[in-house]
Design an enzyme around this catalytic site. Structure first.
Site, PDB file in Angstrom:
ATOM      1  N   GLY A  11      -4.442  -8.304   5.926  1.00 39.10           N
ATOM      2  CA  GLY A  11      -5.228  -8.677   4.751  1.00 39.10           C
ATOM      3  C   GLY A  11      -6.648  -8.145   4.752  1.00 39.10           C
ATOM      4  CB  SER A  12      -8.376  -5.323   6.436  1.00 40.94           C
ATOM      5  OG  SER A  12      -7.579  -4.241   6.022  1.00 40.94           O
ATOM      6  CG  ASN A  13      -6.864  -2.960   1.947  1.00 38.69           C
ATOM      7  OD1 ASN A  13      -7.723  -2.159   1.589  1.00 38.69           O
ATOM      8  ND2 ASN A  13      -5.998  -2.706   2.890  1.00 38.69           N
ATOM      9  CG  MET A  93       4.244  -4.156   4.409  1.00 43.32           C
ATOM     10  SD  MET A  93       3.944  -2.442   3.932  1.00 43.32           S
ATOM     11  CE  MET A  93       2.413  -2.152   4.792  1.00 43.32           C
ATOM     12  CG  HIS A  94       9.281  -7.141   0.338  1.00 46.70           C
ATOM     13  ND1 HIS A  94      10.175  -6.728   1.293  1.00 46.70           N
ATOM     14  CD2 HIS A  94       9.066  -8.448   0.578  1.00 46.70           C
ATOM     15  CE1 HIS A  94      10.479  -7.755   2.071  1.00 46.70           C
ATOM     16  NE2 HIS A  94       9.826  -8.814   1.649  1.00 46.70           N
ATOM     17  CB  ILE A  95      10.527  -1.323  -2.747  1.00 44.40           C
ATOM     18  CG1 ILE A  95      10.048  -0.294  -1.715  1.00 44.40           C
ATOM     19  CG2 ILE A  95      10.782  -0.655  -4.099  1.00 44.40           C
ATOM     20  CD1 ILE A  95      11.095   0.717  -1.335  1.00 44.40           C
ATOM     21  CG  ASN A 111       0.848  -0.461  -4.108  1.00 44.66           C
ATOM     22  OD1 ASN A 111       0.647  -1.342  -3.294  1.00 44.66           O
ATOM     23  ND2 ASN A 111       1.375   0.723  -3.767  1.00 44.66           N
ATOM     24  CG  HIS A 113       0.723   4.699  -1.243  1.00 46.64           C
ATOM     25  ND1 HIS A 113       1.551   4.050  -0.352  1.00 46.64           N
ATOM     26  CD2 HIS A 113       0.999   6.014  -1.123  1.00 46.64           C
ATOM     27  CE1 HIS A 113       2.295   4.958   0.280  1.00 46.64           C
ATOM     28  NE2 HIS A 113       1.981   6.154  -0.178  1.00 46.64           N
ATOM     29  CG  ASP A 153       3.948   4.026  -3.082  1.00 42.79           C
ATOM     30  OD1 ASP A 153       4.398   4.198  -1.948  1.00 42.79           O
ATOM     31  OD2 ASP A 153       3.442   2.956  -3.464  1.00 42.79           O
TER      32      ASP A 153
HETATM   33  C1  GRF Z   1      -2.938  -0.820   3.907  1.00 39.68           C
HETATM   34  O1  GRF Z   1      -3.064   0.417   4.605  1.00 39.68           O
HETATM   35  C2  GRF Z   1      -2.231  -0.583   2.606  1.00 39.68           C
HETATM   36  O2  GRF Z   1      -2.593   0.620   1.953  1.00 39.68           O
HETATM   37  C3  GRF Z   1      -0.815  -0.492   3.077  1.00 39.68           C
HETATM   38  O3  GRF Z   1      -0.701  -1.557   4.012  1.00 39.68           O
HETATM   39  C4  GRF Z   1      -1.978  -1.739   4.623  1.00 39.68           C
HETATM   40  C5  GRF Z   1      -2.372  -3.181   4.444  1.00 39.68           C
HETATM   41  O4  GRF Z   1      -3.434  -3.456   5.269  1.00 39.68           O
HETATM   42  N1  GRF Z   1       0.117  -0.632   1.994  1.00 39.68           N
HETATM   43  P1  GRF Z   1      -4.132  -4.931   5.159  1.00 39.68           P
HETATM   44  O5  GRF Z   1      -3.025  -5.960   5.341  1.00 39.68           O
HETATM   45  O6  GRF Z   1      -4.762  -5.008   3.798  1.00 39.68           O
HETATM   46  O7  GRF Z   1      -5.147  -4.928   6.270  1.00 39.68           O
END
Ligand code: GRF
Length: 199
Positions: A11-13, A93-95, A111, A113, A153
């Site tokens: 969840g760093s994003n 991480m699911h399509i 999304n 990517h 994507d």
């Molecule tokens: C990120 O690199 C994102 O682009 C990819 O999965 C990773 C998720 O990282 N789909 P985080 O869980 O947000 O740290």
């Protein structure tokens, strides 16, 4: 405007989005975080920020004899109930199946990517870019935020950023460079989407 964020991992994003809503860089409120994994550290990040969370386990659906589509419809319905302006996949991480996306005719699912459009769709994009670089096939890679459509994507690109690969790079150097750009572009991409909504 309101945002629901879907995660599967650290969840760093998500954290970048949380920080941006708190600093005012992202003019929106994250009203819910949904994970497909109980152990996702991103759920802890949400809790720390006082954001409600939900977890939906595909395995539980499978164990109950349900299908992947049942799972997608359940998740989509839970999101719809919150009526967010924007749904952000931040490492989900699911399509997503067409059945899921049919719940979002407004195409308000975006999304993140870690590759350029059409370059390395799907999983392990960073590793695949690094290998292509080592084979002399590419000189740079990138990151993009795009609208989610059934074709993995491949949706309309909202923002993209090129990222150089250096001869001295090891995989983790490239990963670190990509992740730091991700944390910026996910905020800029979400804000760009919301700005377009307001017009
Ligand atoms: C990120 O690199 C994102 O682009 C990819 O999965 C990773 C998720 O990282 N789909 P985080 O869980 O947000 O740290």
């Amino acid at each position: 405007p309101t945002i629901v964020v879907l995660i599967s991992g650290s969840g760093s994003n998500l954290q970048a989005l949380i920080d941006a809503t708190q600093s005012g860089a992202l003019k929106a409120k994250i009203i819910n975080v949904i994970s497909n994994r109980k152990a996702a550290y991103g759920l802890e990040r949400a809790a720390q920020a006082g954001i409600p969370t939900q977890t939906f386990s595909l395995k539980q659906f499978r164990d109950a004899g349900k299908t992947r589509v049942d799972f997608d419809i359940h998740v989509a319905t839970a999101i719809q109930a919150l009526r967010p302006d924007l749904v952000v996949l931040a490492g989900w991480m699911h399509i997503l199946s067409p059945e899921f996306l049919s719940h979002f005719p407004g195409e308000n699912v975006i999304n993140l990517h870690p590759a350029l459009p059409g370059q390395f769709d799907g999983a392990h994009a960073i590793e695949r870019a690094f290998e292509a670089f080592q084979q002399g096939k590419i000189t740079h890679t990138g990151v993009m935020v795009h609208k989610v459509i059934a074709d993995v994507d491949r949706g309309q690109v909202i923002l993209q950023r090129e990222i150089p690969i250096l001869k001295t790079d090891k995989l983790e150097d490239l990963e670190a460079r990509i992740h730091s750009v991700e944390h910026e572009i996910i905020v800029e991409g979400a804000q760009a989407f919301l700005n377009a909504l307001q017009k």
